[in-house]
Design a protein around this motif. Structure first.
Motif, PDB file in Angstrom:
ATOM      1  N   ALA A  15       0.826  -1.196   0.000  1.00 36.85           N
ATOM      2  CA  ALA A  15       0.000   0.000   0.000  1.00 36.85           C
ATOM      3  C   ALA A  15       0.862   1.248   0.000  1.00 36.85           C
ATOM      4  N   SER A  16       1.954   1.240   0.773  1.00 37.78           N
ATOM      5  CA  SER A  16       2.829   2.405   0.856  1.00 37.78           C
ATOM      6  C   SER A  16       3.580   2.630  -0.445  1.00 37.78           C
ATOM      7  N   ASP A  17       3.723   1.558  -1.239  1.00 30.89           N
ATOM      8  CA  ASP A  17       4.444   1.676  -2.509  1.00 30.89           C
ATOM      9  C   ASP A  17       3.534   2.120  -3.644  1.00 30.89           C
ATOM     10  N   ASP A  18       2.223   2.113  -3.430  1.00 31.51           N
ATOM     11  CA  ASP A  18       1.286   2.531  -4.469  1.00 31.51           C
ATOM     12  C   ASP A  18       1.531   3.986  -4.832  1.00 31.51           C
ATOM     13  N   LYS A  19       1.533   4.269  -6.130  1.00 32.85           N
ATOM     14  CA  LYS A  19       1.757   5.630  -6.587  1.00 32.85           C
ATOM     15  C   LYS A  19       0.544   6.119  -7.365  1.00 32.85           C
ATOM     16  N   VAL A  20       0.379   7.423  -7.390  1.00 28.52           N
ATOM     17  CA  VAL A  20      -0.673   8.020  -8.198  1.00 28.52           C
ATOM     18  C   VAL A  20      -0.339   7.772  -9.668  1.00 28.52           C
ATOM     19  N   SER A  21      -1.306   7.325 -10.436  1.00 30.24           N
ATOM     20  CA  SER A  21      -1.087   7.110 -11.870  1.00 30.24           C
ATOM     21  C   SER A  21      -1.599   8.323 -12.643  1.00 30.24           C
ATOM     22  N   ILE A  22      -0.725   8.901 -13.461  1.00 27.21           N
ATOM     23  CA  ILE A  22      -1.067  10.101 -14.231  1.00 27.21           C
ATOM     24  C   ILE A  22      -0.828   9.833 -15.706  1.00 27.21           C
ATOM     25  N   VAL A  23      -1.800  10.184 -16.526  1.00 20.53           N
ATOM     26  CA  VAL A  23      -1.654  10.106 -17.978  1.00 20.53           C
ATOM     27  C   VAL A  23      -1.776  11.515 -18.540  1.00 20.53           C
ATOM     28  N   THR A  24      -0.846  11.902 -19.420  1.00 20.57           N
ATOM     29  CA  THR A  24      -0.869  13.227 -20.026  1.00 20.57           C
ATOM     30  C   THR A  24      -0.895  13.105 -21.547  1.00 20.57           C
ATOM     31  N   THR A  25      -1.300  14.177 -22.203  1.00 21.22           N
ATOM     32  CA  THR A  25      -1.435  14.164 -23.662  1.00 21.22           C
ATOM     33  C   THR A  25      -0.379  15.000 -24.368  1.00 21.22           C
ATOM     34  N   SER A  26       0.536  15.580 -23.592  1.00 27.55           N
ATOM     35  CA  SER A  26       1.491  16.518 -24.185  1.00 27.55           C
ATOM     36  C   SER A  26       2.713  16.668 -23.295  1.00 27.55           C
ATOM     37  N   PHE A  27       3.742  17.292 -23.844  1.00 22.85           N
ATOM     38  CA  PHE A  27       4.918  17.613 -23.044  1.00 22.85           C
ATOM     39  C   PHE A  27       4.545  18.557 -21.912  1.00 22.85           C
ATOM     40  N   ILE A  28       3.623  19.469 -22.169  1.00 18.08           N
ATOM     41  CA  ILE A  28       3.239  20.455 -21.154  1.00 18.08           C
ATOM     42  C   ILE A  28       2.690  19.761 -19.918  1.00 18.08           C
ATOM     43  N   GLY A  29       1.687  18.906 -20.118  1.00 16.49           N
ATOM     44  CA  GLY A  29       1.118  18.177 -18.991  1.00 16.49           C
ATOM     45  C   GLY A  29       2.130  17.269 -18.322  1.00 16.49           C
ATOM     46  N   TYR A  30       2.957  16.613 -19.149  1.00 15.34           N
ATOM     47  CA  TYR A  30       3.977  15.703 -18.620  1.00 15.34           C
ATOM     48  C   TYR A  30       4.985  16.452 -17.761  1.00 15.34           C
ATOM     49  N   ASP A  31       5.440  17.591 -18.255  1.00 16.68           N
ATOM     50  CA  ASP A  31       6.432  18.381 -17.512  1.00 16.68           C
ATOM     51  C   ASP A  31       5.886  18.806 -16.159  1.00 16.68           C
ATOM     52  N   ILE A  32       4.692  19.345 -16.147  1.00 17.80           N
ATOM     53  CA  ILE A  32       4.100  19.810 -14.890  1.00 17.80           C
ATOM     54  C   ILE A  32       3.891  18.643 -13.927  1.00 17.80           C
ATOM     55  N   ALA A  33       3.355  17.549 -14.435  1.00 18.19           N
ATOM     56  CA  ALA A  33       3.076  16.391 -13.574  1.00 18.19           C
ATOM     57  C   ALA A  33       4.347  15.828 -12.960  1.00 18.19           C
ATOM     58  N   THR A  34       5.389  15.672 -13.758  1.00 16.98           N
ATOM     59  CA  THR A  34       6.628  15.090 -13.231  1.00 16.98           C
ATOM     60  C   THR A  34       7.320  16.036 -12.254  1.00 16.98           C
ATOM     61  N   GLN A  35       7.253  17.336 -12.528  1.00 15.45           N
ATOM     62  CA  GLN A  35       7.903  18.290 -11.630  1.00 15.45           C
ATOM     63  C   GLN A  35       7.187  18.392 -10.295  1.00 15.45           C
ATOM     64  N   VAL A  36       5.870  18.292 -10.304  1.00 15.03           N
ATOM     65  CA  VAL A  36       5.109  18.415  -9.059  1.00 15.03           C
ATOM     66  C   VAL A  36       5.023  17.086  -8.315  1.00 15.03           C
ATOM     67  N   ALA A  37       4.777  16.002  -9.040  1.00 12.19           N
ATOM     68  CA  ALA A  37       4.542  14.710  -8.394  1.00 12.19           C
ATOM     69  C   ALA A  37       5.822  14.006  -7.965  1.00 12.19           C
ATOM     70  N   GLY A  38       6.926  14.281  -8.663  1.00  8.46           N
ATOM     71  CA  GLY A  38       8.183  13.645  -8.296  1.00  8.46           C
ATOM     72  C   GLY A  38       8.078  12.132  -8.268  1.00  8.46           C
ATOM     73  N   ASP A  39       8.569  11.526  -7.201  1.00  8.69           N
ATOM     74  CA  ASP A  39       8.565  10.062  -7.125  1.00  8.69           C
ATOM     75  C   ASP A  39       7.298   9.498  -6.485  1.00  8.69           C
ATOM     76  N   LYS A  40       6.300  10.352  -6.315  1.00 10.26           N
ATOM     77  CA  LYS A  40       5.034   9.890  -5.736  1.00 10.26           C
ATOM     78  C   LYS A  40       4.023   9.462  -6.801  1.00 10.26           C
ATOM     79  N   ALA A  41       4.419   9.521  -8.066  1.00 11.49           N
ATOM     80  CA  ALA A  41       3.479   9.166  -9.134  1.00 11.49           C
ATOM     81  C   ALA A  41       4.216   8.548 -10.307  1.00 11.49           C
ATOM     82  N   THR A  42       3.469   7.811 -11.113  1.00  8.94           N
ATOM     83  CA  THR A  42       3.958   7.356 -12.410  1.00  8.94           C
ATOM     84  C   THR A  42       3.277   8.229 -13.455  1.00  8.94           C
TER      85      THR A  42
END
Length: 308
Positions: free
Chosen positions: A25-52
């Motif tokens: 349970a502690s290893d579960d990460k938020v799953s995020i899907v993006t449609t562009s570099f813009i969404g991907y950049d923001i998601a990775t910068q904010v979510a860090g290692d807490k999401a895929t």
């Protein structure tokens, strides 16, 4: 005695099982899907290692021509968070745009006030916005904030983590914005020339920068006429500018044609990139290139073209 030993072993097995479940349970990460570099950049910068974060737009491909596969759509619908730009740009997202997991970036900001030609532009609901709203860094900052808020609602246990990462990224972009804003306001009618399609209008409006381009069409494959190319060539020569910008991820065929034409007149022209953040190459993705990196590159190139 045997019963006691068996009972003790059973307790140990239960404890190990519970420990394993807790670890998973502690290893579960938020799953995020993006449609562009813009969404991907923001998601990775904010979510860090807490999401895929899975960007379904292939690196190096054209944003406007993307068509999702059935596998892509399954990923979109099953993700904890689905970040897209707009239905106008990505008509294929319409069927998923109202899902609870969807975040529409084009609806996640308001235009910030700024002065233009001695008139104050009031904050509004996108009256002056463009299809390429993200090219304005003050808008991008709001997109970061909107993503952070949504992530926090999905994963409140990591609220402080998301807030700290969002704040750090905002500070980086804010510093670049303030420095460039001060620079462009110190100039009189700064103008650059662009051999591609017009996709930086929000950026140009923010910094009171004139971008004279070959085409007002936002699509990179818009038809260009010989007259358009000749007109831009003459404008460059008349202005005395020795720099011509081209867009990312495309062969600068027209820019080289103009460069060659002017070289016949002993007029040197340097080609520079003005990145509109639509997408990045696979190599850049592996290097971890960010919006902030590309903004800094754009600023440096524009300063070079304007002689500063």
């Amino acid at each position: 005695m045997k019963k006691i030993i068996v009972f003790a072993m059973a307790l140990m097995l239960v404890a190990c099982s519970n420990s394993s479940d807790s670890s998973k349970a502690s290893d579960d990460k938020v799953s995020i899907v993006t449609t562009s570099f813009i969404g991907y950049d923001i998601a990775t910068q904010v979510a860090g290692d807490k999401a895929t974060v899975d960007n379904i737009l292939p690196w190096g491909s054209e944003l406007h021509d993307f068509e999702p596969t059935a596998k892509n759509m399954t990923a979109v619908n099953e993700a904890d968070l689905f970040i897209y730009l707009s239905v106008d740009l990505e008509s294929w997202v319409e069927s998923s745009s109202e899902n609870d997991n969807a975040l529409n970036l084009s609806k996640s900001y308001t235009l910030e006030e700024h002065e233009h030609e001695d008139e104050e532009v009031e904050e509004d609901e996108h009256d002056h916005a463009s299809l390429h709203f993200w090219s304005d860094p003050t808008t991008y900052i709001q997109l970061i904030e909107a993503t952070e808020e949504r992530l926090t609602s999905i994963d409140p246990d990591n609220k402080e983590y998301y807030e700290e990462r969002a704040e750090a990224y905002i500070d980086e972009i804010e510093a670049l914005h303030e420095e460039f804003n001060e620079y462009t306001h110190s100039l009189t009618d700064p103008t650059i020339y662009f051999s591609g399609h017009s996709a930086m209008d929000a950026f140009a409006e923010r910094y009171h920068l004139t971008i004279t381009s070959l085409s007002d069409e936002y699509r990179p494959d818009a038809d260009l006429t010989a007259q358009q190319i000749e007109t831009l060539t003459n404008e460059i020569e008349s202005s005395g500018s020795h720099y011509l910008f081209t867009e990312e991820l495309v062969e600068p065929r027209v820019a080289k044609q103009i460069q060659s034409s002017l070289k016949e007149k002993n007029y040197e022209l340097t080609i520079l990139e003005l990145h509109s953040y639509h997408n990045i190459s696979k190599e850049q993705s592996e290097e971890g290139i960010t919006y902030a990196d590309l903004l800094r590159q754009n600023i440096d190139n524009i300063k070079q073209a304007l002689g500063n």
